[in-house]
Design a protein around this motif. Structure first.
Motif, mmCIF file in Angstrom:
data_model
loop_
_atom_site.group_PDB
_atom_site.id
_atom_site.type_symbol
_atom_site.label_atom_id
_atom_site.label_comp_id
_atom_site.label_asym_id
_atom_site.label_seq_id
_atom_site.Cartn_x
_atom_site.Cartn_y
_atom_site.Cartn_z
ATOM 1 N N GLY A 58 0.852 -1.183 0.000
ATOM 2 C CA GLY A 58 0.000 0.000 0.000
ATOM 3 C C GLY A 58 0.883 1.228 0.000
ATOM 4 O O GLY A 58 2.101 1.141 0.204
ATOM 5 N N GLU A 59 0.300 2.377 -0.223
ATOM 6 C CA GLU A 59 1.080 3.602 -0.288
ATOM 7 C C GLU A 59 1.560 4.015 1.097
ATOM 8 O O GLU A 59 1.121 3.481 2.120
ATOM 9 C CB GLU A 59 0.245 4.696 -0.943
ATOM 10 N N ALA A 60 2.477 4.979 1.131
ATOM 11 C CA ALA A 60 3.033 5.458 2.403
ATOM 12 C C ALA A 60 1.925 6.053 3.274
ATOM 13 O O ALA A 60 1.025 6.736 2.783
ATOM 14 C CB ALA A 60 4.106 6.515 2.141
ATOM 15 N N GLY A 61 1.995 5.767 4.575
ATOM 16 C CA GLY A 61 1.075 6.377 5.523
ATOM 17 C C GLY A 61 -0.292 5.727 5.632
ATOM 18 O O GLY A 61 -1.170 6.264 6.322
ATOM 19 N N VAL A 62 -0.493 4.568 4.983
ATOM 20 C CA VAL A 62 -1.818 3.938 5.046
ATOM 21 C C VAL A 62 -1.979 3.039 6.267
ATOM 22 O O VAL A 62 -3.067 2.540 6.533
ATOM 23 C CB VAL A 62 -2.115 3.124 3.764
ATOM 24 N N GLY A 63 -0.896 2.802 7.002
ATOM 25 C CA GLY A 63 -0.994 1.990 8.218
ATOM 26 C C GLY A 63 -0.524 0.564 8.064
ATOM 27 O O GLY A 63 -0.969 -0.323 8.806
ATOM 28 N N LYS A 64 0.402 0.314 7.130
ATOM 29 C CA LYS A 64 0.886 -1.052 6.927
ATOM 30 C C LYS A 64 1.597 -1.587 8.175
ATOM 31 O O LYS A 64 1.346 -2.715 8.609
ATOM 32 C CB LYS A 64 1.849 -1.101 5.728
ATOM 33 N N SER A 65 2.490 -0.790 8.728
ATOM 34 C CA SER A 65 3.264 -1.244 9.888
ATOM 35 C C SER A 65 2.365 -1.476 11.093
ATOM 36 O O SER A 65 2.520 -2.478 11.812
ATOM 37 C CB SER A 65 4.354 -0.216 10.235
ATOM 38 N N THR A 66 1.427 -0.588 11.318
ATOM 39 C CA THR A 66 0.500 -0.744 12.448
ATOM 40 C C THR A 66 -0.352 -1.993 12.264
ATOM 41 O O THR A 66 -0.634 -2.720 13.229
ATOM 42 C CB THR A 66 -0.404 0.498 12.562
ATOM 43 N N ILE B 183 -2.031 -8.636 1.278
ATOM 44 C CA ILE B 183 -2.956 -7.672 1.847
ATOM 45 C C ILE B 183 -2.643 -6.328 1.193
ATOM 46 O O ILE B 183 -1.518 -5.836 1.288
ATOM 47 C CB ILE B 183 -2.793 -7.539 3.373
ATOM 48 N N ILE B 184 -3.637 -5.734 0.527
ATOM 49 C CA ILE B 184 -3.466 -4.434 -0.122
ATOM 50 C C ILE B 184 -4.226 -3.414 0.717
ATOM 51 O O ILE B 184 -5.451 -3.478 0.845
ATOM 52 C CB ILE B 184 -3.994 -4.456 -1.566
ATOM 53 N N ILE B 185 -3.494 -2.457 1.318
ATOM 54 C CA ILE B 185 -4.086 -1.528 2.286
ATOM 55 C C ILE B 185 -4.181 -0.118 1.706
ATOM 56 O O ILE B 185 -3.270 0.352 1.025
ATOM 57 C CB ILE B 185 -3.263 -1.496 3.587
ATOM 58 N N SER B 186 -5.291 0.533 2.016
ATOM 59 C CA SER B 186 -5.466 1.943 1.692
ATOM 60 C C SER B 186 -6.121 2.626 2.880
ATOM 61 O O SER B 186 -6.832 1.996 3.659
ATOM 62 C CB SER B 186 -6.344 2.101 0.448
ATOM 63 N N SER B 187 -5.880 3.930 3.009
ATOM 64 C CA SER B 187 -6.606 4.697 4.032
ATOM 65 C C SER B 187 -7.537 5.703 3.371
ATOM 66 O O SER B 187 -8.112 6.564 4.033
ATOM 67 C CB SER B 187 -5.620 5.424 4.958
ATOM 68 N N GLY B 188 -7.676 5.587 2.038
ATOM 69 C CA GLY B 188 -8.592 6.441 1.282
ATOM 70 C C GLY B 188 -9.166 5.628 0.136
ATOM 71 O O GLY B 188 -9.524 4.472 0.302
ATOM 72 N N ARG C 26 -9.280 -1.488 4.005
ATOM 73 C CA ARG C 26 -9.381 -0.034 4.214
ATOM 74 C C ARG C 26 -9.137 0.234 5.680
ATOM 75 O O ARG C 26 -9.906 -0.186 6.546
ATOM 76 C CB ARG C 26 -10.766 0.442 3.781
ATOM 77 N N SER C 27 -8.015 0.871 5.989
ATOM 78 C CA SER C 27 -7.580 1.058 7.378
ATOM 79 C C SER C 27 -8.073 2.390 7.951
ATOM 80 O O SER C 27 -8.702 3.193 7.268
ATOM 81 C CB SER C 27 -6.059 0.996 7.457
ATOM 82 N N LYS C 28 -7.783 2.577 9.243
ATOM 83 C CA LYS C 28 -8.044 3.835 9.962
ATOM 84 C C LYS C 28 -9.527 4.204 9.994
ATOM 85 O O LYS C 28 -9.900 5.387 9.993
ATOM 86 C CB LYS C 28 -7.225 4.978 9.371
ATOM 87 N N ILE C 29 -10.381 3.198 10.040
ATOM 88 C CA ILE C 29 -11.824 3.444 10.072
ATOM 89 C C ILE C 29 -12.226 4.178 11.348
ATOM 90 O O ILE C 29 -13.170 4.985 11.349
ATOM 91 C CB ILE C 29 -12.582 2.110 9.941
ATOM 92 N N ASP C 30 -11.522 3.923 12.442
ATOM 93 C CA ASP C 30 -11.825 4.624 13.692
ATOM 94 C C ASP C 30 -11.648 6.130 13.528
ATOM 95 O O ASP C 30 -12.460 6.918 14.034
ATOM 96 C CB ASP C 30 -10.956 4.089 14.831
ATOM 97 N N ASN C 31 -10.599 6.542 12.805
ATOM 98 C CA ASN C 31 -10.381 7.972 12.568
ATOM 99 C C ASN C 31 -11.501 8.564 11.711
ATOM 100 O O ASN C 31 -11.966 9.687 11.960
ATOM 101 C CB ASN C 31 -9.037 8.193 11.863
ATOM 102 N N ASP C 32 -11.940 7.813 10.714
ATOM 103 C CA ASP C 32 -13.019 8.301 9.847
ATOM 104 C C ASP C 32 -14.308 8.512 10.626
ATOM 105 O O ASP C 32 -14.994 9.534 10.452
ATOM 106 C CB ASP C 32 -13.260 7.306 8.703
ATOM 107 N N LEU C 33 -14.634 7.553 11.481
ATOM 108 C CA LEU C 33 -15.867 7.678 12.252
ATOM 109 C C LEU C 33 -15.769 8.802 13.270
ATOM 110 O O LEU C 33 -16.761 9.512 13.532
ATOM 111 C CB LEU C 33 -16.192 6.357 12.948
ATOM 112 N N LEU D 198 -13.156 -3.230 6.164
ATOM 113 C CA LEU D 198 -12.963 -1.976 6.885
ATOM 114 C C LEU D 198 -12.442 -2.289 8.283
ATOM 115 O O LEU D 198 -13.094 -3.004 9.041
ATOM 116 C CB LEU D 198 -14.274 -1.199 6.977
ATOM 117 N N ILE D 199 -11.264 -1.758 8.637
ATOM 118 C CA ILE D 199 -10.668 -2.123 9.916
ATOM 119 C C ILE D 199 -10.044 -0.921 10.632
ATOM 120 O O ILE D 199 -9.773 0.117 10.021
ATOM 121 C CB ILE D 199 -9.567 -3.196 9.752
#
Length: 406
Positions: free
Chosen positions: A61-69, A138-143, A167-174, A213-214
């Motif tokens: 996934g692209e930088a900053g999408v939360g792969k490491s987390t 696993i292909i991750i995006s935050s957008g 699709r990561s960072k769903i908690d931030n979106d909500l 969505l996670i």
């Protein structure tokens, strides 16, 4: 190929998992003949396969999408823990970086660089990443998922390997949605995000995309449990076994899955223990390699996350004191497991006095190797199943306490 549900049988058909139809046939013949050396050879080969099989999971996934987390969450680690993947909002990964599971070296997560960066041109990406080395992706995006993400998926598809959109960072979106809306509707917002992602993937050429969505900080919420279950169910028997081994016990369902998966192993372990290098157990008319049973029981405990290291990681992630979690492990197998302890458990086994009355044993015309092998295997397998149930009950108590569930 299905097997009998009766626990009165002794033989390969009582546990078809991990064995091909031909292997089952060979084992059945060997048991009928009491051919201990042949049984040893067949089971040793399968045990070696269980121990030597590896699982390599690529996360991209692209930088900053939360792969490491995400990688840390899957391994039950915080970013500050030893061996954790380093997280941040910039692209740290310039080459595939391997992160092994803290308890099980045979399972590795690989953090791949994002596609389309200036460091790795698009036309060089797939050859440099060596996609053929990984079991699934696993292909991750935050957008919105991009054409680059779709290109990765199409390339993986050409290799006949599985890939999953996350699709990561769903908690931030909500959280942002709730702050900006007086009457926030979380379910509607989740549907909107899911549709937004799937629509983008369809436009990029993926015909029937499924998006999970996670939040990597809420591993029991949103689609995270479904993602774990989907990944496990799409693996073959042996890789499913080692994958479930790595999952922290975070829900009742995962505890049950682990218990059911380990039940597929008890026949193999029991047959191995009573046929390879086994010696008579004083006071019992059975043979068994106690050292093998010690190792098997220790692995069961670790599988359920009841060992000290796993409980400490769970305490770190949930914020519960580790001593509180340890207090829920109410079993004599929580401490040192040695041959004397296992021997005493066999001597106390509720199956010892009834073993001679089993239908299978009545059919054996002579007292000899076949009789002793069958009786020993049955008693040992039943003991392992009892231990398995005991560990599962303890793991459930730990989960309830760690996540305040009942």
């Amino acid at each position: 190929m299905g097997g009998s549900n009766s626990r009165e049988e002794i033989g390969p058909l009582s546990n078809p998992m991990f064995f091909s139809p031909q292997e089952l046939k060979d084992l059945e013949c060997a048991f009928e003949l009491g051919a201990i050396e042949e049984i040893n050879s067949l089971i040793q080969e399968k045990v070696n396969n269980l121990k030597s099989t590896e699982l390599h999971i690529a996360v991209t996934g692209e930088a900053g999408v939360g792969k490491s987390t995400f990688i840390n969450a899957f391994r039950g680690l915080r970013s500050s823990d030893e061996g954790a993947a380093k997280s941040g909002n910039t692209e740290r990964t310039m080459k595939p970086t391997q992160y092994k599971h803290p308890n099980f070296d045979e399972v590795s997560f690989w953090d791949l660089p994002g596609i389309g960066t200036t460091k790795i041109p698009f036309e060089q990406y797939f050859s440099k990443m060596k996609f053929e080395l990984y079991n699934f992706f696993i292909i991750i995006s935050s957008g919105r998922f991009t054409k680059n993400d779709a290109s990765i998926a199409q390339n993986i598809k050409s290799l006949r390997k599985n890939f999953y959109f996350v699709r990561s960072k769903i908690d931030n979106d909500l959280r942002a949605h709730q702050l900006s809306h007086a009457q926030a509707n979380n379910d509607a917002e989740l549907t909107k995000i899911r549709d937004y992602c799937t629509d983008g993937l369809r436009k990029a050429g993926i015909s029937e995309p499924k998006v999970f969505l996670i939040s990597s900080f809420q591993v029991n919420d949103f689609d995270f449990p479904e993602l774990k279950e989907t990944l496990a169910n799409n693996l073959d028997d042996i890789r499913k076994d080692i994958f479930l081994r790595t999952l922290p016990s975070t829900t009742s369902k995962f505890v049950e899955q682990k218990r059911d998966q380990l039940k597929n192993r008890t026949w193999i372990l029991a047959a191995h223990a009573v046929s390879l290098g086994a010696v008579p157990i004083p006071g019992m008319d059975i043979v068994c390699d106690l050292g093998m049973l010690v190792t098997a029981i220790e692995e069961f405990r670790e599988f359920f996350g009841l060992d000290d290291a796993s409980l400490q990681r769970l305490a770190n992630v949930t914020g519960k004191p580790v001593e509180v979690l340890k207090s829920e492990v109410k079993t004599s197998l929580a401490g040192e497991i040695n041959k004397d302890l296992v021997k005493s458990m066999l001597l106390r086994s509720r199956y010892v006095d009834t073993a001679d009355n089993m239908p299978f044993l009545k059919k054996i015309p002579i007292i000899g190797p076949r009789y002793q092998l069958g009786k020993s295997q049955k008693i040992t397998e039943n003991l392992l199943n009892d231990i398995l149930s005991e560990f599962a009950k303890n793991a459930q108590r730990v989960v309830d306490t760690a996540f305040d569930t009942d």
